[in-house]
Motif scaffolding. Structure first.
Motif, short mmCIF file in Angstrom:
data_model
loop_
_atom_site.label_atom_id
_atom_site.label_comp_id
_atom_site.label_asym_id
_atom_site.label_seq_id
_atom_site.Cartn_x
_atom_site.Cartn_y
_atom_site.Cartn_z
N ALA A 1 0.84 -1.20 0.00
CA ALA A 1 0.00 0.00 0.00
C ALA A 1 0.88 1.25 0.00
CB ALA A 1 -0.90 0.01 1.23
N PRO A 2 0.50 2.25 -0.80
CA PRO A 2 1.32 3.46 -0.84
C PRO A 2 1.19 4.28 0.44
CG PRO A 2 -0.62 3.73 -2.21
CD PRO A 2 -0.62 2.31 -1.73
N HIS A 3 2.23 5.05 0.73
CA HIS A 3 2.23 5.95 1.88
C HIS A 3 1.28 7.12 1.61
CE1 HIS A 3 4.01 9.29 4.28
NE2 HIS A 3 3.99 8.35 5.19
N GLU A 4 1.19 7.53 0.35
CA GLU A 4 0.37 8.66 -0.05
C GLU A 4 -0.11 8.44 -1.48
OE1 GLU A 4 0.97 13.51 -0.56
OE2 GLU A 4 2.63 12.27 0.11
N ILE A 5 -1.32 8.91 -1.78
CA ILE A 5 -1.84 8.87 -3.15
C ILE A 5 -2.06 10.31 -3.58
CG2 ILE A 5 -3.75 8.16 -4.64
CD1 ILE A 5 -4.22 5.81 -2.73
N ILE A 6 -1.48 10.67 -4.73
CA ILE A 6 -1.64 12.01 -5.27
C ILE A 6 -2.73 11.97 -6.32
CG2 ILE A 6 -0.52 13.90 -6.50
CD1 ILE A 6 2.13 12.91 -5.30
N PHE A 7 -3.72 12.85 -6.18
CA PHE A 7 -4.84 12.90 -7.11
C PHE A 7 -4.64 14.04 -8.10
CE2 PHE A 7 -6.50 10.80 -3.36
CZ PHE A 7 -7.19 9.74 -3.90
N SER A 8 -5.24 13.89 -9.29
CA SER A 8 -5.14 14.95 -10.29
C SER A 8 -6.06 16.10 -9.88
CB SER A 8 -5.54 14.42 -11.66
OG SER A 8 -6.93 14.15 -11.68
#
Length: 136
Positions: free
Chosen positions: A58-65
């Motif tokens: 699982a990612p530490h953070e997800i960046i959204f557009s």
């Protein structure tokens, strides 16, 4: 006066020894889980998000557009790991310390179809070290 001489010698010895005696403290702190460099190398262009999470977790953070018509489209996954090593010297009221903090950071960018477009990685978490509080 000679009866006080042994006591005065002990007090003087303690007064001189206290500021010169010291203590060395070493510590280590780890934030999150180490990132496997072999798993990072296995991520290739065109992989799906599911394949990336199977490899890296699982990612530490997800960046959204921030697009006007699709504001919640996932754009990138960020993976981080930090290791800190500290050394401190205590001498009475004078103290010296050193903290070396290094981290791994991997950013996986996805295209419009949710496939890996590119990957950036900086893997230096294992390079943190204990150091003398003076100098570099």
């Amino acid at each position: 006066m000679n009866a006080w001489r042994p006591l005065l010698s002990i007090v003087l010895l303690v007064a001189v020894a206290c500021p010169t005696s010291g203590c060395l403290v070493m510590g280590r702190r780890q934030i999150d889980q180490p990132i496997d460099d072999n798993a990072v190398a296995a991520v290739t262009r065109g992989m799906s998000r599911e394949q990336v999470t199977d490899l890296l977790g699982a990612p530490h953070e997800i960046i959204f557009s921030n697009r006007e018509h699709d504001p919640l489209r996932e754009h990138a996954y960020v993976y981080e790991f930090t290791r800190q090593k500290a050394t401190a010297l205590f001498f009475g009221v004078v103290n010296f310390g050193n903290l070396d903090s290094k981290r791994d950071r991997v950013v996986v960018f996805f295209d419009e179809d949710g496939r890996v477009a590119s990957l950036g990685a900086s893997l230096h978490g294992h390079e943190s070290s204990y150091g003398f509080p003076f100098g570099d």
